[in-house]
Scaffold this motif. Structure first.
Motif, PDB file in Angstrom:
ATOM      1  N   PHE A 100       0.856  -1.171   0.000  1.00 26.36           N
ATOM      2  CA  PHE A 100       0.000   0.000   0.000  1.00 26.36           C
ATOM      3  C   PHE A 100       0.903   1.237   0.000  1.00 26.36           C
ATOM      4  O   PHE A 100       1.225   1.773   1.064  1.00 26.36           O
ATOM      5  CB  PHE A 100      -0.902   0.033   1.236  1.00 26.36           C
ATOM      6  CG  PHE A 100      -1.337  -1.335   1.718  1.00 26.36           C
ATOM      7  CD1 PHE A 100      -1.777  -2.293   0.826  1.00 26.36           C
ATOM      8  CD2 PHE A 100      -1.271  -1.661   3.061  1.00 26.36           C
ATOM      9  CE1 PHE A 100      -2.180  -3.552   1.271  1.00 26.36           C
ATOM     10  CE2 PHE A 100      -1.674  -2.900   3.510  1.00 26.36           C
ATOM     11  CZ  PHE A 100      -2.122  -3.854   2.613  1.00 26.36           C
ATOM     12  N   THR A 101       1.341   1.661  -1.153  1.00 27.55           N
ATOM     13  CA  THR A 101       2.122   2.898  -1.235  1.00 27.55           C
ATOM     14  C   THR A 101       1.184   4.040  -1.601  1.00 27.55           C
ATOM     15  O   THR A 101       0.128   3.834  -2.206  1.00 27.55           O
ATOM     16  CB  THR A 101       3.238   2.803  -2.281  1.00 27.55           C
ATOM     17  OG1 THR A 101       2.653   2.713  -3.591  1.00 27.55           O
ATOM     18  CG2 THR A 101       4.120   1.579  -2.040  1.00 27.55           C
ATOM     19  N   ALA A 102       1.589   5.253  -1.267  1.00 26.92           N
ATOM     20  CA  ALA A 102       0.726   6.410  -1.495  1.00 26.92           C
ATOM     21  C   ALA A 102       0.350   6.545  -2.969  1.00 26.92           C
ATOM     22  O   ALA A 102      -0.813   6.829  -3.306  1.00 26.92           O
ATOM     23  CB  ALA A 102       1.422   7.675  -0.995  1.00 26.92           C
ATOM     24  N   VAL A 107      -3.493   6.216  -7.536  1.00 28.20           N
ATOM     25  CA  VAL A 107      -3.850   5.886  -8.915  1.00 28.20           C
ATOM     26  C   VAL A 107      -4.964   4.851  -8.961  1.00 28.20           C
ATOM     27  O   VAL A 107      -5.911   4.959  -9.750  1.00 28.20           O
ATOM     28  CB  VAL A 107      -2.606   5.389  -9.693  1.00 28.20           C
ATOM     29  CG1 VAL A 107      -3.002   4.803 -11.037  1.00 28.20           C
ATOM     30  CG2 VAL A 107      -1.625   6.538  -9.895  1.00 28.20           C
ATOM     31  N   SER A 108      -4.896   3.854  -8.082  1.00 29.75           N
ATOM     32  CA  SER A 108      -5.905   2.787  -8.097  1.00 29.75           C
ATOM     33  C   SER A 108      -7.274   3.285  -7.649  1.00 29.75           C
ATOM     34  O   SER A 108      -8.288   2.631  -7.899  1.00 29.75           O
ATOM     35  CB  SER A 108      -5.463   1.620  -7.209  1.00 29.75           C
ATOM     36  OG  SER A 108      -5.582   1.944  -5.827  1.00 29.75           O
ATOM     37  N   GLY A 125       4.534  -5.284 -18.972  1.00 24.66           N
ATOM     38  CA  GLY A 125       3.531  -5.759 -19.915  1.00 24.66           C
ATOM     39  C   GLY A 125       2.736  -4.657 -20.577  1.00 24.66           C
ATOM     40  O   GLY A 125       1.830  -4.926 -21.356  1.00 24.66           O
ATOM     41  N   GLY A 126       3.059  -3.392 -20.256  1.00 22.84           N
ATOM     42  CA  GLY A 126       2.344  -2.272 -20.864  1.00 22.84           C
ATOM     43  C   GLY A 126       1.399  -1.621 -19.882  1.00 22.84           C
ATOM     44  O   GLY A 126       1.737  -1.402 -18.713  1.00 22.84           O
ATOM     45  N   ALA A 127       0.178  -1.299 -20.355  1.00 23.26           N
ATOM     46  CA  ALA A 127      -0.825  -0.698 -19.476  1.00 23.26           C
ATOM     47  C   ALA A 127      -1.119  -1.643 -18.313  1.00 23.26           C
ATOM     48  O   ALA A 127      -1.183  -2.860 -18.482  1.00 23.26           O
ATOM     49  CB  ALA A 127      -2.097  -0.404 -20.260  1.00 23.26           C
ATOM     50  N   VAL A 128      -1.317  -1.071 -17.135  1.00 23.88           N
ATOM     51  CA  VAL A 128      -1.557  -1.860 -15.927  1.00 23.88           C
ATOM     52  C   VAL A 128      -3.041  -1.768 -15.560  1.00 23.88           C
ATOM     53  O   VAL A 128      -3.576  -0.679 -15.350  1.00 23.88           O
ATOM     54  CB  VAL A 128      -0.695  -1.368 -14.755  1.00 23.88           C
ATOM     55  CG1 VAL A 128      -0.998  -2.155 -13.489  1.00 23.88           C
ATOM     56  CG2 VAL A 128       0.787  -1.475 -15.113  1.00 23.88           C
ATOM     57  N   THR A 129      -3.703  -2.907 -15.481  1.00 23.20           N
ATOM     58  CA  THR A 129      -5.127  -2.968 -15.166  1.00 23.20           C
ATOM     59  C   THR A 129      -5.378  -2.651 -13.697  1.00 23.20           C
ATOM     60  O   THR A 129      -4.624  -3.071 -12.818  1.00 23.20           O
ATOM     61  CB  THR A 129      -5.680  -4.363 -15.476  1.00 23.20           C
ATOM     62  OG1 THR A 129      -5.515  -4.630 -16.874  1.00 23.20           O
ATOM     63  CG2 THR A 129      -7.152  -4.473 -15.122  1.00 23.20           C
ATOM     64  N   VAL A 130      -6.449  -1.895 -13.442  1.00 21.01           N
ATOM     65  CA  VAL A 130      -6.936  -1.674 -12.077  1.00 21.01           C
ATOM     66  C   VAL A 130      -8.160  -2.570 -11.888  1.00 21.01           C
ATOM     67  O   VAL A 130      -9.142  -2.456 -12.622  1.00 21.01           O
ATOM     68  CB  VAL A 130      -7.318  -0.204 -11.840  1.00 21.01           C
ATOM     69  CG1 VAL A 130      -7.828  -0.008 -10.407  1.00 21.01           C
ATOM     70  CG2 VAL A 130      -6.130   0.708 -12.108  1.00 21.01           C
ATOM     71  N   THR A 131      -8.109  -3.460 -10.924  1.00 20.94           N
ATOM     72  CA  THR A 131      -9.234  -4.367 -10.685  1.00 20.94           C
ATOM     73  C   THR A 131     -10.403  -3.604 -10.069  1.00 20.94           C
ATOM     74  O   THR A 131     -10.211  -2.570  -9.421  1.00 20.94           O
ATOM     75  CB  THR A 131      -8.843  -5.499  -9.733  1.00 20.94           C
ATOM     76  OG1 THR A 131      -8.581  -4.950  -8.426  1.00 20.94           O
ATOM     77  CG2 THR A 131      -7.606  -6.238 -10.226  1.00 20.94           C
ATOM     78  N   LEU A 157      -4.879  -2.797  -7.481  1.00 18.07           N
ATOM     79  CA  LEU A 157      -6.104  -3.231  -6.818  1.00 18.07           C
ATOM     80  C   LEU A 157      -6.838  -1.987  -6.346  1.00 18.07           C
ATOM     81  O   LEU A 157      -6.301  -1.219  -5.538  1.00 18.07           O
ATOM     82  CB  LEU A 157      -5.771  -4.143  -5.638  1.00 18.07           C
ATOM     83  CG  LEU A 157      -4.779  -5.281  -5.938  1.00 18.07           C
ATOM     84  CD1 LEU A 157      -4.433  -6.024  -4.657  1.00 18.07           C
ATOM     85  CD2 LEU A 157      -5.336  -6.223  -6.988  1.00 18.07           C
ATOM     86  N   ALA A 158      -8.041  -1.761  -6.850  1.00 14.58           N
ATOM     87  CA  ALA A 158      -8.746  -0.497  -6.624  1.00 14.58           C
ATOM     88  C   ALA A 158      -8.817  -0.125  -5.148  1.00 14.58           C
ATOM     89  O   ALA A 158      -9.206  -0.943  -4.307  1.00 14.58           O
ATOM     90  CB  ALA A 158     -10.156  -0.584  -7.205  1.00 14.58           C
ATOM     91  N   ASP A 159      -8.405   1.109  -4.851  1.00 14.55           N
ATOM     92  CA  ASP A 159      -8.452   1.662  -3.483  1.00 14.55           C
ATOM     93  C   ASP A 159      -7.678   0.806  -2.489  1.00 14.55           C
ATOM     94  O   ASP A 159      -7.995   0.790  -1.296  1.00 14.55           O
ATOM     95  CB  ASP A 159      -9.905   1.801  -3.011  1.00 14.55           C
ATOM     96  CG  ASP A 159     -10.718   2.675  -3.941  1.00 14.55           C
ATOM     97  OD1 ASP A 159     -10.648   3.898  -3.812  1.00 14.55           O
ATOM     98  OD2 ASP A 159     -11.419   2.112  -4.803  1.00 14.55           O
ATOM     99  N   HIS A 160      -6.650   0.143  -2.986  1.00 19.80           N
ATOM    100  CA  HIS A 160      -5.924  -0.803  -2.132  1.00 19.80           C
ATOM    101  C   HIS A 160      -4.414  -0.705  -2.304  1.00 19.80           C
ATOM    102  O   HIS A 160      -3.680  -0.687  -1.319  1.00 19.80           O
ATOM    103  CB  HIS A 160      -6.401  -2.220  -2.446  1.00 19.80           C
ATOM    104  CG  HIS A 160      -5.849  -3.269  -1.533  1.00 19.80           C
ATOM    105  ND1 HIS A 160      -6.191  -3.347  -0.203  1.00 19.80           N
ATOM    106  CD2 HIS A 160      -4.976  -4.274  -1.765  1.00 19.80           C
ATOM    107  CE1 HIS A 160      -5.541  -4.364   0.354  1.00 19.80           C
ATOM    108  NE2 HIS A 160      -4.800  -4.939  -0.565  1.00 19.80           N
TER     109      HIS A 160
END
Length: 220
Positions: A100-102, A107-108, A125-131, A157-160
């Motif tokens: 959990f970095t700031a 961003v998530s 791998g390129g663009a990073v997906t936010v779950t 991981l969204a908000d994580h």
């Protein structure tokens, strides 16, 4: 003691993670490494910079705790799901680190995807997906992360926070730090304007360039 060296390596990586800039205090993330069908993971209730090898549980890929004087971290379900999917897919992945970095949390909590604005994004791998958001420690977050990591070495991981894979613990930690740096660069860029995003063709050229190292001014 099962996987004694792996437990020591997990403790060292956890301390390095805790020392990183922008990392939340206390249990700032989770570290795990797989050896065959067994996984060493950081425990619940111990700050990362105070871990001892005997604290770290050893688990099987079917979520059973085999040894360890403390319970697994809540994120063990996430880590086991990712390890299981990597092993089934034959990926060269033995280590998983999430933190959990700031900047990864920032961003998530805003984006659906971290776009590649620097050539180093190609290494992940390129663009990073936010779950999608879901409660930490749940089985759902493990399934979502495993899907987001298809063809990628990192996910948000969204908000994580952030999650990264590696062929070993050093590589996973390097990938997590790269993810954190890419998030920080994006946040700074947005303060100036709309960042220019690298295309898939440009990222493919970066990967070809990386494969050559130094080979003169024109490798094509």
């Amino acid at each position: 003691m099962l996987l004694e060296q792996e437990r020591r390596d997990v403790c060292l990586t956890a301390r390095a993670l805790a020392d990183g800039p922008g990392t939340a205090p206390g249990e700032a993330g989770t570290v795990s490494v797989r050896s065959g069908d067994l996984v060493v993971v950081t425990p619940h209730g111990v700050p990362l910079d105070r871990l001892q090898p005997a604290d770290c549980p050893v688990m099987s890929l079917d979520d059973r705790v085999l040894e360890g004087r403390r319970d697994p971290a809540a994120e063990a379900t996430l880590h086991i799901a990712v390890h299981r999917r990597a092993a089934e897919g034959g990926r060269d992945v033995t280590a998983v680190v999430n933190a959990f970095t700031a900047d990864t949390v920032a961003v998530s909590s805003v984006l659906a995807e971290l776009p590649p604005i620097h050539h180093r994004a190609a290494a992940l791998g390129g663009a990073v997906t936010v779950t999608p958001y879901t409660t930490y420690g749940s089985g759902e977050i493990g399934d979502l992360a495993a899907k987001a990591l298809k063809g990628r070495d990192a996910a948000l991981l969204a908000d994580h926070g952030g999650l990264a894979l590696g062929r070993d613990l050093a590589h996973a930690l390097e990938n997590l730090r790269l993810l954190d740096w890419l998030c920080a660069a994006y946040v700074r860029a947005r303060r100036i304007g709309e960042p220019r995003v690298l295309s898939e063709d440009e990222l493919a050229q970066v990967r070809r360039r990386d494969a050559y190292g130094w080979a003169g001014p024109d490798v094509w």
